[in-house]
Design a protein around this motif. Structure first.
Motif, PDB file in Angstrom:
ATOM      1  N   ARG A   1       0.790  -1.208  -0.088  1.00 21.50           N
ATOM      2  CA  ARG A   1       0.100  -0.030  -0.037  1.00 21.50           C
ATOM      3  C   ARG A   1       0.885   1.176   0.028  1.00 21.50           C
ATOM      4  NH1 ARG A   1      -3.647   2.607   4.215  1.00 21.50           N
ATOM      5  NH2 ARG A   1      -2.486   1.481   5.670  1.00 21.50           N
TER       6      ARG A   1
ATOM      7  N   GLY B   1      -2.736   9.025  -0.869  1.00 22.63           N
ATOM      8  CA  GLY B   1      -4.284   9.912  -0.984  1.00 22.63           C
ATOM      9  C   GLY B   1      -5.407   8.951  -1.308  1.00 22.63           C
ATOM     10  N   ALA B   2      -6.082   9.100  -2.555  1.00 30.49           N
ATOM     11  CA  ALA B   2      -7.233   8.240  -2.641  1.00 30.49           C
ATOM     12  C   ALA B   2      -6.742   6.778  -2.883  1.00 30.49           C
ATOM     13  CB  ALA B   2      -7.643   8.754  -3.875  1.00 30.49           C
TER      14      ALA B   2
ATOM     15  N   ASN C   1      -4.715   5.393  -0.788  1.00 31.76           N
ATOM     16  CA  ASN C   1      -4.595   4.699   0.492  1.00 31.76           C
ATOM     17  C   ASN C   1      -5.584   3.760   1.116  1.00 31.76           C
ATOM     18  OD1 ASN C   1      -3.005   4.537   2.885  1.00 31.76           O
ATOM     19  ND2 ASN C   1      -3.501   6.534   3.589  1.00 31.76           N
ATOM     20  N   LYS C   2      -5.823   2.647   0.436  1.00 35.77           N
ATOM     21  CA  LYS C   2      -6.899   1.671   1.241  1.00 35.77           C
ATOM     22  C   LYS C   2      -6.133   0.242   0.930  1.00 35.77           C
ATOM     23  CE  LYS C   2      -9.361   1.919  -3.269  1.00 35.77           C
ATOM     24  NZ  LYS C   2      -8.490   2.770  -4.019  1.00 35.77           N
ATOM     25  N   LEU C   3      -6.579  -0.476   1.529  1.00 36.82           N
ATOM     26  CA  LEU C   3      -6.072  -2.121   1.863  1.00 36.82           C
ATOM     27  C   LEU C   3      -7.001  -2.596   0.698  1.00 36.82           C
ATOM     28  CD1 LEU C   3      -6.459  -2.506   5.574  1.00 36.82           C
ATOM     29  CD2 LEU C   3      -4.429  -2.126   4.087  1.00 36.82           C
TER      30      LEU C   3
END
Lengths: 113, 113
Positions: free
Chosen positions: B91, B96-97, B99-101
């Protein structure tokens, strides 16, 4: 993690019904997420919110909507539930000021008949 | 799509070290390696993360190869309670956008008595 709570924990509903799943956190985190998990698969992101006024679609947002009512609350709605939305739903939170590790709630098992 | 490759399952004897491999050959310079685990139907639990240096905490050690194309999670003394699905995730924490699993299917570690 007891700091992230989800209600209800289990729900059985019928096709076409409107369903709301709620998530609350006492961790003071700014970021919140909704995931779903289907049997034998990993988690997939539905929606996420980096702040109260920020809502973003994830991988599989169709058929779902969300509301970030406050920093501590993030609800997921199924406007018209369908059987293939039967799944385990998880809410998660993270703090952008820290390592941004995500803390998950205990999950909501939803069955749509 | 998940950016990591993990074996679908592994066994380990209780009390022995469990070494869980992960390949992430397309990892970029800003991407960290995160490990989470999920005990049956519970919410995923953060274990550890790292960028390029080896990391250790109270739960596990993370060994990242010099070229960063693979890593190994080590549970030094596995117990029956460590039986879970282990997810390796890369990751970009500055993305920013993004930044998710993104969860893949993980490795099911079965600790045998």
């Amino acid at each position: 993690d007891a700091d992230v709570t989800q209600t209800p924990r289990n729900r059985i509903t019928k096709t076409g019904k409107r369903i709301m799943l709620e998530c609350s956190q006492t961790k003071g985190h700014d970021r919140m997420y909704w995931y779903r998990q289907d049997p034998g698969l990993g988690l997939r992101l539905i929606y996420y919110s980096f702040d109260v006024k920020d809502i973003n679609k994830g991988e599989i947002s169709d058929g779902y909507s969300v509301s970030r009512q406050a920093q501590a609350k993030f609800s997921l709605s199924l406007e018209s539930a369908i059987p293939n939305q039967t799944a385990l739903y998880f809410c998660a939170t993270s703090d952008s000021r820290l390592a941004d590790e995500q803390f998950f709630g205990p999950g909501t098992r939803l069955t749509v008949l | 799509d998940a950016k990591t490759t993990q074996p679908p399952s592994m066994d380990c004897a209780e009390g022995r070290a469990a070494n869980l491999p992960c390949n992430h050959s397309t990892i970029s310079g800003n991407e960290y390696v995160y490990w989470y685990r999920q005990i049956h139907s519970q919410g995923p639990q953060y274990i550890i993360h790292g960028l390029k240096n080896n990391e250790t905490n109270e739960m596990a050690s993370l060994i990242i190869t010099e070229d960063r194309k693979s890593s190994t999670l080590i549970l030094p003394h596995a117990t029956l309670r460590d039986t879970a699905v282990y997810y390796c995730i890369v990751r970009d924490v500055y993305g920013g956008a993004t930044n998710k699993l993104i969860f893949g299917t993980g490795t099911l570690l079965a600790v045998q008595p």
